[in-house]
Motif scaffolding. Structure first.
Motif, mmCIF file in Angstrom:
data_model
loop_
_atom_site.group_PDB
_atom_site.id
_atom_site.type_symbol
_atom_site.label_atom_id
_atom_site.label_comp_id
_atom_site.label_asym_id
_atom_site.label_seq_id
_atom_site.Cartn_x
_atom_site.Cartn_y
_atom_site.Cartn_z
ATOM 1 N N GLY A 104 0.854 -9.482 3.835
ATOM 2 C CA GLY A 104 1.639 -9.852 2.631
ATOM 3 C C GLY A 104 3.111 -10.159 2.739
ATOM 4 O O GLY A 104 3.335 -10.489 4.024
ATOM 5 N N ASP A 112 8.165 -6.204 0.477
ATOM 6 C CA ASP A 112 8.963 -5.857 -1.038
ATOM 7 C C ASP A 112 10.088 -5.257 -0.721
ATOM 8 O O ASP A 112 11.158 -5.354 -1.329
ATOM 9 C CB ASP A 112 7.829 -5.256 -1.594
ATOM 10 N N ILE A 138 7.077 -0.939 1.832
ATOM 11 C CA ILE A 138 6.172 -1.483 0.675
ATOM 12 C C ILE A 138 5.796 -2.894 0.965
ATOM 13 O O ILE A 138 6.752 -3.798 1.074
ATOM 14 C CB ILE A 138 6.801 -1.239 -0.506
ATOM 15 N N ASP A 140 3.627 -6.265 -0.568
ATOM 16 C CA ASP A 140 3.177 -6.649 -1.664
ATOM 17 C C ASP A 140 2.005 -7.683 -1.243
ATOM 18 O O ASP A 140 2.186 -8.827 -0.379
ATOM 19 C CB ASP A 140 4.366 -7.628 -2.121
ATOM 20 N N ASN A 184 -0.746 -9.767 -2.803
ATOM 21 C CA ASN A 184 -1.229 -10.373 -4.117
ATOM 22 C C ASN A 184 -0.792 -9.561 -5.179
ATOM 23 O O ASN A 184 -1.607 -9.128 -6.262
ATOM 24 C CB ASN A 184 -2.882 -10.667 -3.852
ATOM 25 N N GLY A 185 0.412 -9.074 -5.345
ATOM 26 C CA GLY A 185 0.762 -8.243 -6.526
ATOM 27 C C GLY A 185 0.694 -6.816 -6.311
ATOM 28 O O GLY A 185 1.189 -5.976 -7.252
ATOM 29 N N GLY A 188 1.362 -3.172 -4.502
ATOM 30 C CA GLY A 188 2.391 -2.806 -3.459
ATOM 31 C C GLY A 188 1.865 -1.654 -2.617
ATOM 32 O O GLY A 188 1.532 -0.430 -3.052
ATOM 33 N N TYR A 189 1.555 -1.866 -1.439
ATOM 34 C CA TYR A 189 0.905 -0.705 -0.335
ATOM 35 C C TYR A 189 2.104 0.014 0.198
ATOM 36 O O TYR A 189 2.984 -0.742 0.968
ATOM 37 C CB TYR A 189 0.053 -1.202 0.460
#
Length: 205
Positions: A7, A10, A18, A20, A22-23, A25-26
Motif C-alpha cells: 500500500g 500514510d 500506518i 494505507d 485501498n483506503g 489504514g493498517y
C-alpha cells in the motif's frame, strides 16, 4: 492471518507506520532499521507481515525482508525475548550481523541492544547457535574455533594464544578469527608463540 501488505505510506509514528491499503489504514510496528528504509509519505511499499493475535488485541509487525521476519520469529523462541526485545535487537543489528554474532558466541555485540543484558544475550547465543552459522557472513573455521573456545575443547596452545590476544585488548571474536588464520597457516601442532606471532601479523593487515 496477514502475511504481506502492499500500500501507500500514510504516516509514521515512533515505532510504527500506518499503511494505507485501498483506503484501510493498517498500523504496523517496525524496527528502527526498517523504518529508516521505508519511503516517504505517499509512496508505495510492500511489507512482510507477522500477525500476533492476543485475546485483547491484534498487532501487526512489518519487515522489508523475509529474512528479518524470520529472525523476529527465531528470537522469540528464546526465553525472555518477546516482540519488544526482538524488535530492539533488529533495530540495533542487521540480520547478517546478528547471525554472525550468534555464530561467534559474541555476547558483547548483542548486549549493545538497549534492554538486553548478559543473561538474555547468553540465552540467545546458546539457544540459537545451531541456527545461526548457515546465515552468518563469517568463515566456518572461525565459527568452529569459537565453539571450541566456548566449550574449552580447543587445544592448549590455541586457548593460550586467544587468551594472550584478549589480554592485549582484542575482543574474543577478533582474536578467534586471527588465531584461526594462524592455525590454517602454521598447522594444528603449532606452539602458542608461533600462533600469536602469525595472528598479530594477520591483525596488522
Amino acid at each position: 492471518m496477514i502475511g504481506k501488505l502492499t500500500g501507500l505510506i500514510d504516516s509514521y509514528g515512533e515505532d510504527f507506520v500506518i499503511l494505507d491499503v485501498n483506503g484501510v489504514g493498517y498500523l504496523v510496528h517496525c524496527s528502527a532499521r526498517t523504518l529508516q528504509e521505508l519511503p516517504a509519505v505517499g509512496e508505495a511499499v510492500a511489507l512482510s507481515i507477522e500477525t500476533h493475535v492476543r485475546e485483547d488485541q491484534i498487532r501487526l509487525f512489518g519487515f522489508v525482508s523475509g529474512g528479518e521476519r524470520e529472525w523476529f520469529r527465531l528470537l522469540q523462541t528464546v526465553q525472555g525475548v518477546g516482540t519488544k526485545v526482538a524488535l530492539a535487537i533488529l533495530s540495533t543489528l542487521k540480520p547478517a550481523d546478528l547471525a554472525t554474532a550468534i555464530a561467534m558466541r559474541d555476547k558483547a555485540t548483542i548486549t549493545r541492544t538497549p534492554g538486553v543484558g548478559p543473561k538474555v544475550a547468553e540465552r540467545i547465543v546458546t539457544e540459537l547457535k545451531d541456527k545461526a552459522p548457515a546465515l552468518a557472513v563469517v568463515d566456518p573455521a572461525v565459527v568452529r574455533l569459537s565453539g571450541a573456545l566456548d566449550d574449552r575443547r580447543a587445544p592448549g596452545p590455541v586457548l593460550d594464544a586467544v587468551s594472550a590476544l584478549i589480554n592485549l585488548g582484542y575482543g574474543q571474536p577478533q582474536a578467534a578469527a586471527a588465531i584461526a588464520a594462524a592455525v590454517r597457516e602454521a598447522g594444528e601442532g603449532a606452539d602458542t608463540a608461533r600462533l600469536i606471532r602469525l595472528a598479530l601479523k594477520e591483525l596488522a593487515k
